[in-house]
Design a protein around this motif. Structure first.
Motif, PDB file in Angstrom:
ATOM      1  N   PRO A 249       0.754  -1.172  -0.162  1.00  0.00           N
ATOM      2  CA  PRO A 249       0.006  -0.114   0.052  1.00  0.00           C
ATOM      3  C   PRO A 249       1.017   1.157   0.267  1.00  0.00           C
ATOM      4  O   PRO A 249       2.029   1.174   0.598  1.00  0.00           O
ATOM      5  CB  PRO A 249      -1.012  -0.100   1.274  1.00  0.00           C
ATOM      6  N   VAL A 250       0.386   2.211  -0.968  1.00  0.00           N
ATOM      7  CA  VAL A 250       1.253   3.280  -0.981  1.00  0.00           C
ATOM      8  C   VAL A 250       0.353   4.501  -1.001  1.00  0.00           C
ATOM      9  O   VAL A 250      -0.652   4.750  -1.679  1.00  0.00           O
ATOM     10  CB  VAL A 250       2.224   3.165  -2.262  1.00  0.00           C
ATOM     11  N   MET A 251       0.765   5.786  -0.404  1.00  0.00           N
ATOM     12  CA  MET A 251       0.222   6.980  -0.400  1.00  0.00           C
ATOM     13  C   MET A 251       0.918   8.019  -1.573  1.00  0.00           C
ATOM     14  O   MET A 251       2.293   7.836  -1.470  1.00  0.00           O
ATOM     15  CB  MET A 251       0.027   7.819   0.904  1.00  0.00           C
ATOM     16  N   PHE A 252       0.411   8.385  -2.375  1.00  0.00           N
ATOM     17  CA  PHE A 252       0.968   9.202  -3.670  1.00  0.00           C
ATOM     18  C   PHE A 252       0.515  10.712  -3.692  1.00  0.00           C
ATOM     19  O   PHE A 252      -0.796  11.025  -3.674  1.00  0.00           O
ATOM     20  CB  PHE A 252       0.892   8.419  -4.897  1.00  0.00           C
ATOM     21  N   GLU A 253       1.402  11.703  -3.837  1.00  0.00           N
ATOM     22  CA  GLU A 253       0.904  12.971  -3.959  1.00  0.00           C
ATOM     23  C   GLU A 253       1.843  13.817  -4.626  1.00  0.00           C
ATOM     24  O   GLU A 253       3.207  13.172  -4.857  1.00  0.00           O
ATOM     25  CB  GLU A 253       0.505  13.774  -2.490  1.00  0.00           C
ATOM     26  N   GLY A 254       1.583  15.058  -5.235  1.00  0.00           N
ATOM     27  CA  GLY A 254       2.616  15.691  -5.819  1.00  0.00           C
ATOM     28  C   GLY A 254       1.919  16.675  -6.989  1.00  0.00           C
ATOM     29  O   GLY A 254       0.690  16.943  -6.946  1.00  0.00           O
ATOM     30  N   ARG A 255       3.006  17.355  -7.699  1.00  0.00           N
ATOM     31  CA  ARG A 255       2.503  17.904  -8.834  1.00  0.00           C
ATOM     32  C   ARG A 255       3.411  17.683 -10.170  1.00  0.00           C
ATOM     33  O   ARG A 255       4.306  17.586  -9.935  1.00  0.00           O
ATOM     34  CB  ARG A 255       2.629  19.429  -8.340  1.00  0.00           C
ATOM     35  N   PHE A 256       2.708  18.138 -11.138  1.00  0.00           N
ATOM     36  CA  PHE A 256       3.536  17.874 -12.264  1.00  0.00           C
ATOM     37  C   PHE A 256       2.991  19.099 -13.328  1.00  0.00           C
ATOM     38  O   PHE A 256       1.741  19.364 -13.706  1.00  0.00           O
ATOM     39  CB  PHE A 256       3.019  16.666 -13.196  1.00  0.00           C
ATOM     40  N   ASN A 257       3.994  19.960 -13.968  1.00  0.00           N
ATOM     41  CA  ASN A 257       3.806  21.201 -14.770  1.00  0.00           C
ATOM     42  C   ASN A 257       4.501  20.956 -16.132  1.00  0.00           C
ATOM     43  O   ASN A 257       5.745  20.693 -16.255  1.00  0.00           O
ATOM     44  CB  ASN A 257       4.066  22.328 -14.262  1.00  0.00           C
ATOM     45  N   PHE A 258       3.950  21.018 -17.328  1.00  0.00           N
ATOM     46  CA  PHE A 258       4.418  21.054 -18.485  1.00  0.00           C
ATOM     47  C   PHE A 258       5.176  22.444 -18.981  1.00  0.00           C
ATOM     48  O   PHE A 258       4.515  23.530 -18.719  1.00  0.00           O
ATOM     49  CB  PHE A 258       3.274  20.850 -19.566  1.00  0.00           C
ATOM     50  N   LEU A 259       6.583  22.500 -19.098  1.00  0.00           N
ATOM     51  CA  LEU A 259       7.084  23.562 -19.293  1.00  0.00           C
ATOM     52  C   LEU A 259       7.376  23.597 -20.967  1.00  0.00           C
ATOM     53  O   LEU A 259       7.195  22.830 -21.857  1.00  0.00           O
ATOM     54  CB  LEU A 259       8.652  23.503 -18.727  1.00  0.00           C
ATOM     55  N   LYS A 260       7.718  24.951 -21.397  1.00  0.00           N
ATOM     56  CA  LYS A 260       8.070  25.032 -22.902  1.00  0.00           C
ATOM     57  C   LYS A 260       9.157  23.914 -23.216  1.00  0.00           C
ATOM     58  O   LYS A 260       9.105  23.327 -24.389  1.00  0.00           O
ATOM     59  CB  LYS A 260       8.416  26.374 -23.121  1.00  0.00           C
ATOM     60  N   ASN A 261      10.038  23.802 -22.351  1.00  0.00           N
ATOM     61  CA  ASN A 261      11.258  22.766 -22.806  1.00  0.00           C
ATOM     62  C   ASN A 261      11.787  21.624 -22.063  1.00  0.00           C
ATOM     63  O   ASN A 261      12.734  21.407 -21.719  1.00  0.00           O
ATOM     64  CB  ASN A 261      12.527  23.703 -23.031  1.00  0.00           C
ATOM     65  N   GLY A 262      10.423  21.305 -21.167  1.00  0.00           N
ATOM     66  CA  GLY A 262      10.642  20.025 -20.406  1.00  0.00           C
ATOM     67  C   GLY A 262       9.452  20.063 -19.277  1.00  0.00           C
ATOM     68  O   GLY A 262       8.331  20.390 -19.762  1.00  0.00           O
ATOM     69  N   TYR A 263       9.562  19.578 -17.934  1.00  0.00           N
ATOM     70  CA  TYR A 263       8.780  19.209 -17.319  1.00  0.00           C
ATOM     71  C   TYR A 263       9.217  19.746 -15.869  1.00  0.00           C
ATOM     72  O   TYR A 263      10.432  19.706 -15.479  1.00  0.00           O
ATOM     73  CB  TYR A 263       8.444  17.785 -17.072  1.00  0.00           C
ATOM     74  N   ASP A 264       8.444  20.030 -14.829  1.00  0.00           N
ATOM     75  CA  ASP A 264       8.809  20.377 -13.637  1.00  0.00           C
ATOM     76  C   ASP A 264       7.822  19.518 -12.679  1.00  0.00           C
ATOM     77  O   ASP A 264       6.662  19.511 -12.859  1.00  0.00           O
ATOM     78  CB  ASP A 264       8.284  21.708 -13.428  1.00  0.00           C
ATOM     79  N   MET A 265       8.384  18.812 -11.892  1.00  0.00           N
ATOM     80  CA  MET A 265       7.676  17.697 -11.266  1.00  0.00           C
ATOM     81  C   MET A 265       8.140  17.877  -9.835  1.00  0.00           C
ATOM     82  O   MET A 265       9.190  18.032  -9.180  1.00  0.00           O
ATOM     83  CB  MET A 265       7.969  16.264 -11.629  1.00  0.00           C
ATOM     84  N   ASP A 266       7.334  17.034  -8.880  1.00  0.00           N
ATOM     85  CA  ASP A 266       7.422  17.036  -7.250  1.00  0.00           C
ATOM     86  C   ASP A 266       6.698  16.041  -7.042  1.00  0.00           C
ATOM     87  O   ASP A 266       5.419  16.108  -6.623  1.00  0.00           O
ATOM     88  CB  ASP A 266       7.447  18.148  -6.674  1.00  0.00           C
ATOM     89  N   PHE A 267       7.121  14.546  -6.871  1.00  0.00           N
ATOM     90  CA  PHE A 267       6.328  13.479  -6.733  1.00  0.00           C
ATOM     91  C   PHE A 267       6.764  12.882  -5.255  1.00  0.00           C
ATOM     92  O   PHE A 267       7.967  12.969  -5.003  1.00  0.00           O
ATOM     93  CB  PHE A 267       6.596  12.316  -7.662  1.00  0.00           C
ATOM     94  N   SER A 268       5.782  12.290  -4.492  1.00  0.00           N
ATOM     95  CA  SER A 268       6.046  11.695  -3.166  1.00  0.00           C
ATOM     96  C   SER A 268       5.490  10.472  -2.985  1.00  0.00           C
ATOM     97  O   SER A 268       3.952  10.589  -3.367  1.00  0.00           O
ATOM     98  CB  SER A 268       5.901  12.717  -2.175  1.00  0.00           C
ATOM     99  N   LEU A 269       6.126   9.317  -2.892  1.00  0.00           N
ATOM    100  CA  LEU A 269       5.439   8.234  -2.555  1.00  0.00           C
ATOM    101  C   LEU A 269       6.183   7.753  -1.065  1.00  0.00           C
ATOM    102  O   LEU A 269       7.252   7.892  -0.816  1.00  0.00           O
ATOM    103  CB  LEU A 269       6.112   7.229  -3.569  1.00  0.00           C
ATOM    104  N   ALA A 270       4.912   7.254  -0.308  1.00  0.00           N
ATOM    105  CA  ALA A 270       5.253   7.009   0.971  1.00  0.00           C
ATOM    106  C   ALA A 270       4.451   5.678   1.160  1.00  0.00           C
ATOM    107  O   ALA A 270       3.066   5.738   1.031  1.00  0.00           O
ATOM    108  CB  ALA A 270       4.938   8.105   1.917  1.00  0.00           C
ATOM    109  N   SER A 271       5.160   4.712   2.255  1.00  0.00           N
ATOM    110  CA  SER A 271       4.176   3.483   2.645  1.00  0.00           C
ATOM    111  C   SER A 271       4.635   3.598   4.090  1.00  0.00           C
ATOM    112  O   SER A 271       5.956   2.978   4.414  1.00  0.00           O
ATOM    113  CB  SER A 271       4.643   2.475   1.947  1.00  0.00           C
TER     114      SER A 271
END
Length: 328
Positions: A249-271
């Motif tokens: 079992p895992v808890m998942f949260e975060g954000r994901f943004n599309f940039l002009k020349n890539g991606y900005d992400m912040d993902f967190s997985l916790a059990s």
């Protein structure tokens, strides 16, 4: 005490029976009254809205394929990808059904509020320079007055995939995701620029490969998720979500943004509360051959975070931090 009114009861039963019969009759008759008009409008909308080639064998209108929705179902569907993958098939499906707002049947504009995919094979490709094969939907600004004549609108409230297979190959990151026998339900007001998408999904076999390394390999997956989507800024916010990878079992949260020349992400997985055995069941099998002759006991807390900007142009990659706290 008033005497039992038998006539009143008979009258109520009679009216209830008439209502039930009328509703059932409407369910049978309505698809036969408006089939050609509805079919023409939705076909015209599809031709106006999709830039790639769309083929199917036949179409039918019914209340009973996805009761209680009135659906136009097209069978043996093939949808080609967008450039630069225009020779590849994006979706091949046993059937795709469009759920129709019944109240709109009697108006000039028909509203599609649900889409159902059954027995579909979905193969999404993204090139090294970030061009996506799924980009087949015309923006509203690209539609001319001459082509926007179908009288059909897309105001999605639900997307359903039943017994589908998904292959996502993004060469720009590079990431490969394979989901076999995928069942998915997503609900929300997708017509808004900012909306919450409530998701339930189950996958019999899920694989996640990053830069040629399999982090998950053919594991069963289940999830309940709520994602806030901003279509204006192309930002995704993953609120607290429950995921089960095999038995972990895992808890998942975060954000994901599309940039002009890539991606900005912040993902967190916790059990925070798991056993060692549950954690090991999520590890790729080629790394756990030694477990066949090993007894594993104990509890553990698992945390992983992926944060930063990915941009090939700027030579940037997110940082990955992981920790496991083992208790005997």
């Amino acid at each position: 005490m008033k005497p039992f009114n038998k006539k009143f009861l008979i009258r109520v039963c009679k009216y209830c029976g008439i209502c039930i019969v009328s509703i059932l009759a409407l369910l049978f008759i309505l698809p036969y009254v408006f089939p050609e008009a509805i079919s023409k409008k939705i076909k015209a909308w599809a031709n106006e809205s999709v830039t790639s080639k769309l083929d199917f064998s036949k179409a039918s209108l019914s209340f009973f394929n996805h009761f209680p929705s009135l659906t136009l179902t097209i069978q043996d569907v093939s949808i080609m990808s967008a450039a630069p993958f225009q020779t590849d098939t994006l979706v091949s499906a046993k059937e795709i059904a469009f759920g129709i707002d019944v109240t709109s049947v009697f108006s000039d504009a028909i509203n599609i509020n649900k889409i159902f995919f059954s027995g579909a094979n979905i193969h999404v490709k993204v090139s090294r320079d970030g061009k996506a094969g799924y980009n087949i939907y015309k923006s509203s600004s690209s539609k001319t007055e001459d082509t926007a004549t179908s009288g059909t609108g897309l105001r999605l409230e639900s997307i359903v995939l039943e017994n589908c297979n998904l292959h996502y190959d993004d060469q720009s990151i590079p990431v490969t995701i394979i989901a076999d026998n995928l069942n998915y339900t997503g609900k929300g007001d997708l017509s808004k620029s900012v909306f919450d998408l409530a998701t339930r999904l189950s996958v019999d076999s899920f694989s996640f490969v990053y830069n040629g390394e399999a982090y998950l390999n053919k594991k069963p997956l289940k999830a309940k998720m709520i994602t806030k989507i901003n279509t204006n800024s192309l930002a995704l916010v993953f609120e607290k979500n429950k995921i089960r990878i095999n038995r972990l079992p895992v808890m998942f949260e975060g954000r994901f943004n599309f940039l002009k020349n890539g991606y900005d992400m912040d993902f967190s997985l916790a059990s925070p509360k798991a056993t060692l055995e549950e954690i090991i069941t999520a590890i790729p099998p080629d790394l756990t051959d030694w477990l066949d002759h090993t007894r594993v006991k104990g509890n553990a807390a698992f945390n992983m975070r992926l944060k930063g900007v990915y941009s090939k142009e700027m030579n940037k990659a997110p940082n990955l931090d992981a920790s496991v706290n083992i208790k005997g």
